[in-house]
Write a protein that holds these residues in place. Structure first.
Motif: not given
Lengths: 277, 277
Positions: A137, A160, A164-165, A168, A172, B130, B133-134, B137, B168
């Protein structure tokens, strides 16, 4: 009573989280052509709960004229028995494999309430996972490169492209510390890697994506913008891919992959070991 | 050749991500008392790859004197055949259930390369995930409450009670938009809810944790600090739990639960529907 052979009611039932039943059930349904109305019943640990569930099963049968499918894992015998007597096709997701293992290994199983994988009282596992999530993060979207030496991997890509996904998910599920850094105009014009990355070259991994898919995703965010334009997407992707090739940075195209698939492929290609099992 | 009956080599093998094999394998291993050295082989789609794997299986057998366990799912027949001829106990995680379903439903299965659940070309699913998630966050750790009206749920709790990983996970697995807000000193002293929460009371859900566990977790972060002291932890937890009760906010104790279990229990208690299946 209206019969519908196109679609079936599907229930995932467990005395735990039902994550295992869901995961396996989704794959099993993928082998058949009907569509499913899925519903999950976790923590079915009492007679009250299983009786409520059976009522719902019977309603579904009456309403649709088709037996619903139940993918289940239940340890407590009385509760199990109530369920399997219902008007559903019931599939125990563990039974057959446990029997085979018992036979192959000549060991007695000790049925336990299901615990999802990350439940280990061993608290190192807990702390590793939390630390990985927090690190990731803190290093999302180029916020900072401080502490990059602690990263397991550094994901590079245009805005894009799925950084990010993916980051994470890797934190995780695998307990990995992920830095992700977006290529912005200056980098793209300059076609350069930040000097900070030099000594960490071996950690760099690129994400790319088809221009058409990128446009679709950016349109969804900023409709009609230059940012989302086909031309801009092509330009950015062409230069970033050229950079990946020139610098010999491994990369994958995320266009038709799920976050799970992207993460697993990166792990494989980068030869990274999971921190969590 | 040293025999070791305490521990076995376990391989998860798939022509997909192997997530299903891992998930099921972990639960199956949980039913037996030996410890496992686990290794995952995703995307085994070629003869080269399966032959490398078989070499590793044979090495394990020679080294340990025990057949390793293989939990697998492979569609391509030639590759499957090479694997099952190896010196391992091989368990097809789908086969038996597919046969039962085929028989119950009187439908022919169409074996497909495994796709993990969230791979649906249907791009709404992609965008929902997505977006969740955004959103999550952007609303982590009380960064902002702007847009709280779009939240599916608002998690409240003291620092280190498990809000961020839970938020998350709920976003990634269930596609839910989660706000999480930490109780800080002022709130704790004032024992009040922010006015912003008033009209969203129905979305509020509390996380609590045993003082001893909280101390352990905070010690791991800031050893020897007041923040981590047993006294401080007890004080914060006592007042927050009193607040939850006074305001009739549902809450759970996360001390002995995994992120998966916390998320699933919240979903159940709050009666929330998943946005992703």
């Amino acid at each position: 009573m209206q019969i519908n052979t196109e679609s079936r009611d599907v229930f995932y039932v467990s005395d735990g989280t039902a994550i295992t039943c869901e995961t396996l059930g989704h794959v099993l349904l993928g082998q058949f052509s009907f569509s499913a109305n899925e519903k999950t019943f976790p923590f079915v640990e009492s007679l009250d709960k299983v009786e409520d569930l059976v009522r719902e099963i019977e309603n579904s049968f009456t309403r649709t004229g088709e037996k619903p499918l139940v993918f289940f894992s239940i340890v407590l015998p009385d509760i199990r028995q109530v369920l399997v007597k219902s008007s559903a096709h019931c599939y125990d997701v563990l039974e057959d494999l446990v029997k085979k293992m018992q036979n192959d290994l000549q060991m007695e199983p000790q049925p336990k309430l299901q615990r999802s994988r990350s439940v280990k009282r061993d608290s190192d596992t807990y702390f590793d996972r939390i630390a990985a999530i927090e690190y990731t993060l803190a290093h999302d979207d180029g916020i900072t490169l401080k502490g990059i030496e602690k990263a397991d991997i550094v994901l590079l890509g245009v805005s894009r492209s799925g950084k990010t996904p993916t980051s994470l998910y890797m934190a995780m599920q695998f307990g990995l510390r992920v830095v992700n850094y977006p290529f912005i105009d200056d980098d793209i014009k300059a076609m350069r890697l930040l000097p900070e990355f030099e000594i960490h070259r071996h950690k760099l991994f690129g994400l790319t994506i088809d221009a058409q898919r990128l446009t679709e995703i950016r349109e969804n965010r900023l409709s009609g913008s230059d940012y989302a334009s086909d031309e801009q997407c092509r330009l950015e992707l062409a230069s970033v891919e050229a950079l990946f090739r020139r610098e010999a940075i491994p990369y994958i195209n995320t266009s038709s992959l799920s976050v799970e698939e992207i993460s697993t492929r990166i792990l494989e290609k980068a030869g990274l070991k999971r921190r969590l099992v």
